[in-house]
Design a protein around this motif. Structure first.
Motif, mmCIF file in Angstrom:
data_model
loop_
_atom_site.group_PDB
_atom_site.id
_atom_site.type_symbol
_atom_site.label_atom_id
_atom_site.label_comp_id
_atom_site.label_asym_id
_atom_site.label_seq_id
_atom_site.Cartn_x
_atom_site.Cartn_y
_atom_site.Cartn_z
ATOM 1 N N THR A 1 -57.655 56.862 -6.195
ATOM 2 C CA THR A 1 -58.524 56.791 -5.037
ATOM 3 C C THR A 1 -57.704 56.925 -3.774
ATOM 4 O O THR A 1 -56.712 56.253 -3.602
ATOM 5 N N GLN B 1 -62.313 59.162 -1.234
ATOM 6 C CA GLN B 1 -62.426 60.224 -2.241
ATOM 7 C C GLN B 1 -61.778 59.772 -3.551
ATOM 8 O O GLN B 1 -60.609 59.461 -3.584
ATOM 9 N N LEU C 1 -60.419 60.826 -7.143
ATOM 10 C CA LEU C 1 -59.987 62.008 -7.887
ATOM 11 C C LEU C 1 -59.931 61.663 -9.360
ATOM 12 O O LEU C 1 -59.387 60.634 -9.744
ATOM 13 N N HIS D 1 -60.176 66.701 -9.886
ATOM 14 C CA HIS D 1 -61.514 67.082 -9.438
ATOM 15 C C HIS D 1 -62.259 65.858 -8.919
ATOM 16 O O HIS D 1 -61.868 64.715 -9.184
ATOM 17 N N ASP D 2 -63.332 66.118 -8.192
ATOM 18 C CA ASP D 2 -64.147 65.018 -7.695
ATOM 19 C C ASP D 2 -65.176 64.636 -8.757
ATOM 20 O O ASP D 2 -65.229 65.239 -9.834
ATOM 21 N N ARG D 3 -66.006 63.676 -8.451
ATOM 22 C CA ARG D 3 -67.006 63.190 -9.421
ATOM 23 C C ARG D 3 -68.060 64.239 -9.762
ATOM 24 O O ARG D 3 -68.718 64.151 -10.788
ATOM 25 N N LEU E 1 -60.179 70.176 -6.992
ATOM 26 C CA LEU E 1 -59.563 70.018 -5.681
ATOM 27 C C LEU E 1 -58.065 70.281 -5.704
ATOM 28 O O LEU E 1 -57.442 70.409 -4.658
ATOM 29 N N GLN F 1 -59.117 71.949 1.169
ATOM 30 C CA GLN F 1 -58.868 70.509 1.108
ATOM 31 C C GLN F 1 -57.489 70.105 1.633
ATOM 32 O O GLN F 1 -57.179 68.924 1.695
ATOM 33 N N ILE G 1 -55.711 64.462 0.309
ATOM 34 C CA ILE G 1 -55.761 64.565 -1.159
ATOM 35 C C ILE G 1 -54.350 64.752 -1.675
ATOM 36 O O ILE G 1 -53.614 65.522 -1.183
#
Length: 94
Positions: free
Chosen positions: A4, A8, A10, A59-61, A66, A89, A94
């Motif tokens: 986290t 965001q 990850l 990747h995100d949820r 990303l 991004q 990130i």
């Protein structure tokens, strides 16, 4: 695995053959100097099957990729890390 940063989350998963086109496009973008043949099926298969390469997608949820990271370990046990963040991004934490 989950990391986290700010708000965001990850999620991390192994590189898959269907990631090759996206990662290839990022790597062959203007200024990176990576050959356009990088996103071929042979290249993607090597990323998955070569015991000296570990490649992961972040990747995100929602499943949007990303970034990617890759660890190559040579026969002399020297290692190289490649980290690439999605063009939209970058510089976002990130």
């Amino acid at each position: 695995m989950m990391s986290t940063h700010a708000s965001q989350a990850l999620l991390i998963r192994p590189f898959a053959a269907e990631d090759a086109e996206l990662l290839g496009a990022w790597l062959t973008a203007v200024g990176l100097g990576v050959p356009s043949a990088i996103a071929t099926e042979t290249w993607a298969n090597r990323m998955i099957t070569d015991p000296h390469i570990s490649c992961w997608a972040a990747h995100d949820r929602m499943g949007k990729v990303l970034g990617f990271f890759r660890l190559d370990t040579g026969p002399d046990l020297q290692s190289e890390i490649t980290l690439i963040v999605a063009p939209g991004q970058r510089r976002s934490g990130i």
